[in-house]
Design a protein around this motif. Structure first.
Motif, short mmCIF file in Angstrom:
data_model
loop_
_atom_site.label_atom_id
_atom_site.label_comp_id
_atom_site.label_asym_id
_atom_site.label_seq_id
_atom_site.Cartn_x
_atom_site.Cartn_y
_atom_site.Cartn_z
N LEU A 146 4.93 -10.56 -5.79
CA LEU A 146 4.99 -9.55 -4.73
C LEU A 146 4.87 -10.20 -3.37
CD1 LEU A 146 2.70 -6.67 -5.94
CD2 LEU A 146 5.12 -6.55 -5.54
N ASP A 147 5.61 -9.66 -2.42
CA ASP A 147 5.40 -10.05 -1.03
C ASP A 147 5.54 -8.82 -0.15
OD1 ASP A 147 8.14 -9.66 -0.43
OD2 ASP A 147 8.61 -11.75 -0.76
N GLU A 148 5.37 -9.00 1.12
CA GLU A 148 5.32 -7.87 2.05
C GLU A 148 6.61 -7.04 2.06
OE1 GLU A 148 4.24 -7.16 6.76
OE2 GLU A 148 3.93 -9.12 5.85
N THR A 149 7.73 -7.65 1.78
CA THR A 149 9.00 -6.90 1.81
C THR A 149 9.09 -5.86 0.69
OG1 THR A 149 10.13 -8.58 0.46
CG2 THR A 149 10.23 -8.84 2.87
N HIS A 150 8.28 -6.00 -0.35
CA HIS A 150 8.30 -5.05 -1.46
C HIS A 150 7.48 -3.78 -1.19
CE1 HIS A 150 9.01 -8.95 -3.74
NE2 HIS A 150 10.13 -8.26 -3.89
N LEU A 151 6.58 -3.84 -0.22
CA LEU A 151 5.64 -2.73 0.00
C LEU A 151 6.29 -1.37 0.24
CD1 LEU A 151 2.76 -4.42 1.99
CD2 LEU A 151 2.83 -3.78 -0.42
N PRO A 152 7.38 -1.26 0.99
CA PRO A 152 7.96 0.08 1.19
C PRO A 152 8.38 0.77 -0.12
CG PRO A 152 8.87 -1.45 2.77
CD PRO A 152 8.06 -2.26 1.80
N ARG A 153 8.67 0.01 -1.16
CA ARG A 153 9.08 0.60 -2.44
C ARG A 153 7.90 0.89 -3.37
NH1 ARG A 153 13.03 -4.01 -2.84
NH2 ARG A 153 11.74 -4.61 -4.59
N LEU A 154 6.70 0.51 -2.99
CA LEU A 154 5.53 0.65 -3.86
C LEU A 154 4.58 1.71 -3.31
CD1 LEU A 154 4.99 -3.16 -4.48
CD2 LEU A 154 6.08 -1.52 -6.02
N GLN A 155 4.97 2.97 -3.45
CA GLN A 155 4.20 4.08 -2.90
C GLN A 155 2.83 4.21 -3.55
OE1 GLN A 155 5.11 5.92 -0.17
NE2 GLN A 155 3.00 6.60 -0.32
N HIS A 156 2.76 4.04 -4.85
CA HIS A 156 1.46 4.17 -5.53
C HIS A 156 0.50 3.08 -5.07
CE1 HIS A 156 -1.33 5.70 -8.47
NE2 HIS A 156 -1.51 4.47 -8.93
#
Length: 116
Positions: free
Chosen positions: A44-54
């Motif tokens: 995981l990195d910061e660019t993935h955060l918008p897709r990880l709502q939970h």
């Protein structure tokens, strides 16, 4: 300053892990979300955060229940005002108790439970 920055991050991470271990269904949901949105073989990195709502919900709920700094930085009133029926004169030092606000039963249905 360095200690404050690292200590608050470490304490928040510790509370997040504690909350997840005490709520296995939320942990499973987060793991499933990461596996489907990012993949099992990718870090995981910061660019993935918008897709990880939970995961974002877990972070927000951890910060709500266990703020690293329960009393916010003192503020000074720039003008006289009234707050909750109390008259606050200009130049009064104001302390905001974030911990109490985040656990107020008038605002939250179940203020002490971890809800993602």
């Amino acid at each position: 300053m360095l200690l404050a920055g690292t200590d608050t991050s470490a304490v928040t991470l510790e509370w997040a892990m504690s909350n997840l271990l005490n709520n296995p269904s939320s942990l499973k949901k987060a793991r499933d979300e990461m596996d489907t949105q990012v993949g099992e073989e990718i870090l995981l990195d910061e660019t993935h955060l918008p897709r990880l709502q939970h995961l974002q919900n877990i972070i927000s709920e951890t910060l709500r229940l266990n703020p690293a700094v329960p009393l916010l930085v003192p503020h000074v009133s720039s003008d006289s005002c009234s707050i909750g029926g109390y008259n606050v004169p200009r130049d009064t030092i104001l302390l905001v108790n974030a911990w109490a606000i985040h656990r107020d039963p008038a605002i939250w249905d179940d203020p002490t439970s971890f809800q993602t």
